[in-house]
Design a protein around this motif. Structure first.
Motif, PDB file in Angstrom:
ATOM      1  N   UNK A 197       0.789  -1.221   0.000  1.00 10.02           N
ATOM      2  CA  UNK A 197       0.000   0.000   0.000  1.00 10.02           C
ATOM      3  C   UNK A 197       0.820   1.269   0.000  1.00 10.02           C
ATOM      4  N   UNK A 198       2.133   1.144   0.109  1.00 11.80           N
ATOM      5  CA  UNK A 198       2.996   2.319   0.121  1.00 11.80           C
ATOM      6  C   UNK A 198       3.469   2.658  -1.288  1.00 11.80           C
ATOM      7  N   UNK A 199       3.574   3.943  -1.555  1.00 11.05           N
ATOM      8  CA  UNK A 199       4.113   4.407  -2.829  1.00 11.05           C
ATOM      9  C   UNK A 199       5.627   4.539  -2.682  1.00 11.05           C
ATOM     10  N   UNK A 200       6.373   3.598  -3.266  1.00  7.86           N
ATOM     11  CA  UNK A 200       7.829   3.543  -3.103  1.00  7.86           C
ATOM     12  C   UNK A 200       8.589   4.102  -4.307  1.00  7.86           C
ATOM     13  N   UNK A 201       7.879   4.774  -5.207  1.00 13.34           N
ATOM     14  CA  UNK A 201       8.515   5.250  -6.436  1.00 13.34           C
ATOM     15  C   UNK A 201       9.474   6.411  -6.203  1.00 13.34           C
ATOM     16  N   UNK A 202       9.389   7.037  -5.024  1.00 14.11           N
ATOM     17  CA  UNK A 202      10.261   8.176  -4.746  1.00 14.11           C
ATOM     18  C   UNK A 202      11.261   7.878  -3.620  1.00 14.11           C
ATOM     19  N   UNK A 203      11.487   6.612  -3.313  1.00 13.29           N
ATOM     20  CA  UNK A 203      12.433   6.246  -2.254  1.00 13.29           C
ATOM     21  C   UNK A 203      13.850   6.629  -2.669  1.00 13.29           C
ATOM     22  N   UNK A 204      14.497   7.418  -1.816  1.00  9.30           N
ATOM     23  CA  UNK A 204      15.878   7.852  -2.070  1.00  9.30           C
ATOM     24  C   UNK A 204      16.873   7.096  -1.197  1.00  9.30           C
ATOM     25  N   UNK A 205      16.344   6.507  -0.123  1.00  7.50           N
ATOM     26  CA  UNK A 205      17.223   5.845   0.839  1.00  7.50           C
ATOM     27  C   UNK A 205      16.526   4.605   1.370  1.00  7.50           C
ATOM     28  N   UNK A 206      17.235   3.465   1.328  1.00  6.18           N
ATOM     29  CA  UNK A 206      16.692   2.211   1.866  1.00  6.18           C
ATOM     30  C   UNK A 206      17.685   1.614   2.847  1.00  6.18           C
ATOM     31  N   UNK A 207      17.200   1.312   4.057  1.00  8.42           N
ATOM     32  CA  UNK A 207      18.026   0.697   5.092  1.00  8.42           C
ATOM     33  C   UNK A 207      17.301  -0.529   5.616  1.00  8.42           C
TER      34      UNK A 207
END
Length: 584
Positions: A197-207
């Motif tokens: 359900x999350x919009x992840x198209x603008x993720x700049x950082x993943x941890x």
């Protein structure tokens, strides 16, 4: 901080430690504000003036302290919400990430790293973070965030859609906006760990935190905008994932530390903005040819310092130098001369750590390596580590034509016969680690006048070769079976460490003369121990830490217990001055 302000804050905070500490940090960072100002602040924060302080009152304090932060520090504070509750956070990990996300940049003639250091120190001064571990040079190595402060920061971060936390301890609402920074925490959370359900198209950082296997939503990311990918410890990572990662063309920070990846593809050369590549404690043994094309890379971290597992450089000379590279750590030097020739090009290097040298004495490669080290030292190299268990290269360093004058940290491990004479001229040297094979009276005499030496360590090589013990026995014969620490000198030394299979008899007692006046702590780790004498003469000594190996004999155990029991047999005025003896 003024005494009157202290008393008033204590009164209003009702003795609650977190409230007192937080307000104390606020006052300390605003030295120009007078007591009237703080009196008004207290009355505005605690209008009811009731004790004990309520949770709402603590929240008001945190609100005020957060509002008082400069804009840059607010951003750095919110960034702490990436990390799980109770976790011990590496300072270098935090600062490198902040630089990669452009939260910290060069300012007023200071490098980005120096600016990050000032911000970090301000977070400590304001009591937002608490130091946990210190490096041997005295600087903070890791820290923690108080649970209540972290909860406040996570809530604030969620409100501003700054960082989205999935899983972990905190129950946060699913963001209605696009996720910008995603922190995926332990899947064992009762709050779940789904990004559905999350919009992840603008993720700049993943941890990703936690070592368990888990599927990451790589297909939902926009590879063109991800700048930070921190997968440290994620056991679900495979070599196949790296093909996708090499498509993230905007990537600046990539950490694969403690994953099971075994090969870095040559396509990594496409990551032209990459600044940090951390592949420590992985199965990667050699860097690909494309490595030399990473022109923005500042930190290359590989190998395993504890096991001395090392990383081979590509067997080719770079057509263009990697001018941005500042740290090259955990590498292996073998007989291939082209890899060594590339070292000459790294004139911006500030730290070089060689974990392994191949077993071949002499030859053109080692001549080139010595030349490269000498040249890099003249260009501003500040930290040099060489672990030489398989060759005699380390003993040729004494032939360098000039001392490495900019060096502040030096570590020389292996089959050393004697310390290089030029060490005595390193006036900026802050941290020195030498092989236990040169644990001799004359070594102490050689370095005793170094004006800035803060930490001195004698250590056993990772191979734990029996030759180390043989050399120590030979040294004892030369010094009448006793190593005497010379009086005078060592004016800045705070920490003295001995990590060896056997520590020979050490004596600090010199009649009528003062020894190591600034020394505060001695650390010793050993299997056999022949005694330490004269520690009562060390005026600043506070603690002696003794770690006794499982193979220790009865004599060693007796000497350790005797050292602990000594205060029982002393007059009180002398017993009170005896340092604290801590055994492990």
């Amino acid at each position: 901080m003024k005494e009157e302000a202290n008393e008033e804050i204590w009164k209003y905070c009702g003795g609650l430690p977190l409230a007192i500490v937080t307000m104390d940090g606020l006052v300390a960072c605003n030295p120009t504000k007078n007591n009237d100002h703080w009196s008004k602040v207290c009355k505005s924060l605690f209008p009811e003036h009731v004790a004990p302080l309520t949770l709402e009152g603590v929240t008001r304090i945190l609100d005020y302290c957060y509002t008082d932060l400069p804009a840059d520090l607010k951003t750095c504070s919110l960034y702490l919400s990436i990390f799980p509750k109770g976790s011990k956070i590496s300072k270098k990990r935090l600062t490198r990430r902040c630089i990669s996300e452009c939260f910290v940049a060069e300012k007023q003639g200071l490098s980005a790293e120096e600016v990050a250091e000032t911000y970090f120190n301000q977070l400590i001064s304001r009591k937002i973070i608490r130091p946990v571990d210190h490096s041997s040079n005295g600087k903070v190595k890791s820290f923690k965030v108080h649970d209540m402060i972290l909860e406040y920061i996570v809530s604030k971060s969620s409100e501003e859609n700054f960082i989205t936390v999935v899983g972990g301890h905190w129950l946060m609402p699913t963001p209605s906006n696009k996720v910008r920074r995603l922190s995926m925490q332990s899947s064992g959370s009762r709050h779940g760990n789904s990004t559905k359900g999350m919009n992840l198209s603008q993720v700049r950082s993943l941890t990703v935190f936690g070592s368990q296997n888990r599927r990451l939503p790589f297909e939902s990311f926009n590879n063109g905008i991800i700048q930070v990918l921190d997968l440290e410890g994620w056991k679900g990572l495979t070599n196949k994932h790296l093909i996708d990662i090499c498509k993230m063309l905007a990537l600046k920070y990539l950490s694969l530390r403690r994953t099971e990846v075994s090969e870095i593809p040559s396509k990594i050369e496409k990551l032209q903005y990459l600044e940090t590549l951390d592949i420590r404690e992985t199965n990667v043994e050699v860097l690909p040819k494309g490595f030399g094309q990473l022109k923005q890379l500042r930190s290359m971290l590989g190998g395993n310092k504890n096991t001395r597992k090392a990383l081979k450089l590509p067997h080719e000379k770079n057509k263009e130098p990697m001018k941005a590279l500042r740290i090259l750590s955990g590498i292996e030097i073998d007989e291939d001369s082209s890899a060594v020739a590339s070292l000459h090009q790294l004139t911006g290097l500030r730290k070089l750590a060689i974990y392994k040298l191949s077993k071949r004495e002499g030859g053109q490669t080692f001549t080139q390596l010595r030349s490269a080290i000498e040249y890099l030292c003249s260009c501003g190299l500040q930290t040099l580590t060489i672990n030489d268990e398989g060759s005699d290269f380390i003993n040729s360093l004494d032939t360098m034509s000039a001392p490495p004058r900019y060096i502040i940290g030096l570590e020389l491990s292996g089959k050393m016969e004697k310390a290089p004479e030029w060490i005595k001229d390193l006036n900026n040297l802050y941290k020195l680690t030498l092989s236990v094979t040169v644990l001799q009276t004359r070594t102490f005499q050689l370095i005793q006048d170094l004006p800035k030496l803060f930490t001195l360590t004698f250590t056993l090589s990772a191979a734990k070769d029996d030759r180390d013990i043989v050399v120590l026995e030979e040294n004892k014969q030369l010094t009448d079976r006793e190593i005497i620490i010379p009086p005078g000198g060592f004016k800045s030394l705070k920490l003295l460490r001995f990590f060896a299979t056997m520590v020979p008899r050490l004596s600090f007692a010199v009649t009528g003369k003062e020894v190591m006046l600034a020394l505060e702590r001695i650390d010793m780790r050993f299997e056999a121990f022949e005694g330490i004498y004269g520690i009562e003469t060390l005026k600043s000594l506070q603690e002696v830490h003794l770690s006794v190996g499982n193979q220790a004999d009865e004599i060693t155990k007796f000497l350790v217990e005797d050292l602990k029991d000594t205060p029982k047999y002393l007059d009180k005025k002398y017993a009170d001055k005896w340092p604290k003896i801590i055994t492990e």
